[in-house]
Design a protein around this motif. Structure first.
Motif, short mmCIF file in Angstrom:
data_model
loop_
_atom_site.label_atom_id
_atom_site.label_comp_id
_atom_site.label_asym_id
_atom_site.label_seq_id
_atom_site.Cartn_x
_atom_site.Cartn_y
_atom_site.Cartn_z
N ILE A 30 42.79 44.99 26.65
CA ILE A 30 41.65 44.67 27.51
C ILE A 30 40.97 43.39 27.06
CG2 ILE A 30 39.38 45.47 28.27
CD1 ILE A 30 40.36 48.31 27.93
N SER A 31 40.54 42.59 28.04
CA SER A 31 39.69 41.43 27.79
C SER A 31 38.46 41.58 28.68
CB SER A 31 40.43 40.14 28.13
OG SER A 31 39.59 39.02 27.90
N LYS A 32 37.29 41.69 28.06
CA LYS A 32 36.06 41.92 28.83
C LYS A 32 35.29 40.64 29.13
CE LYS A 32 35.39 46.60 27.17
NZ LYS A 32 34.53 47.51 26.44
N ASN A 33 35.54 39.58 28.37
CA ASN A 33 34.81 38.32 28.57
C ASN A 33 35.78 37.17 28.75
OD1 ASN A 33 32.13 39.41 28.29
ND2 ASN A 33 32.61 39.68 26.13
N THR A 91 32.73 35.86 32.34
CA THR A 91 32.50 37.30 32.50
C THR A 91 33.62 38.01 33.25
OG1 THR A 91 31.22 36.98 34.51
CG2 THR A 91 29.99 36.97 32.43
N SER A 105 37.12 40.08 33.79
CA SER A 105 37.76 41.20 33.10
C SER A 105 39.25 41.15 33.37
CB SER A 105 37.22 42.53 33.62
OG SER A 105 35.84 42.63 33.39
N SER A 106 40.02 41.58 32.38
CA SER A 106 41.46 41.58 32.54
C SER A 106 42.08 42.69 31.71
CB SER A 106 42.03 40.22 32.12
OG SER A 106 43.41 40.17 32.41
#
Length: 182
Positions: free
Chosen positions: A24-27, A47, A49-50
């Motif tokens: 997960i990438s939140k930023n 900002t 998400s990925s």
């Protein structure tokens, strides 16, 4: 009793192993740049998400259109109200897959091909691009740049400002993925 304990342990291990497949990438960072003789326009968001499923190599990237920041407040207003119509189309999204056969758990630097669908302004179009991956100790850093033709996504540019906005926009994505915590 031992069989029940063993079954519970196997189930917990399976859940933990599955969670390790999700990164997960939140930023995540998304930016775009349009250059013309009249004016350069750049919007940036940190900002997005990925998510990457390391096992299936599927990837999803999503950004709120209102999260883009511009040097001039008026550019931001025009972007959201006139071009992106952010009230009707609040998000831009990419859903795709890494097409190369790569082990995302193996440290190293890789250039991979990604194919999928980019949905901007309510119009989804197929895209493919090369993505640079740096994998280190279970974390993945991904970076790519590709061009988007604004007309392909039915983004209307008034003739009055047509010379201010390029036909193609350079889009840059950058994300640092970490294993999903269970």
């Amino acid at each position: 009793m031992k069989q029940a304990y063993l079954l519970i342990c196997l189930c917990l291990f399976n859940i933990h192993a599955h969670a390790q497949d999700i990164l997960i990438s939140k930023n995540a960072a998304v930016s775009f740049f349009s250059s013309t003789v009249m004016e350069d326009i750049e919007g940036k968001s940190n900002t997005a998400s990925s998510v990457i499923n390391a096992k299936s190599r599927e990837i999803i990237f999503k950004v709120s259109n209102t999260s883009f920041q511009f040097k001039k407040k008026l550019m931001q207003e025009h972007f959201n109200e006139n071009y992106m119509e952010s009230d009707r189309f609040p998000f831009s999204k990419f859903s795709g897959k890494i097409t190369d056969d790569i082990d995302l758990s193996k440290d190293g630097n890789y250039t991979v091909n990604v194919e999928g669908s980019l949905d901007i302004h309510g119009v989804a179009k197929p895209y493919q691009c090369k993505v640079n991956l740096v994998i280190a100790q279970g974390n993945i850093t991904a970076k790519t740049t590709f061009k988007v033709k604004i007309e392909d996504h039915q983004i209307k540019v008034p003739s009055l400002v047509f010379k201010n906005i390029a036909e193609f926009v350079d889009v840059r994505l950058s994300a640092v993925y970490q294993p999903k915590k269970t």
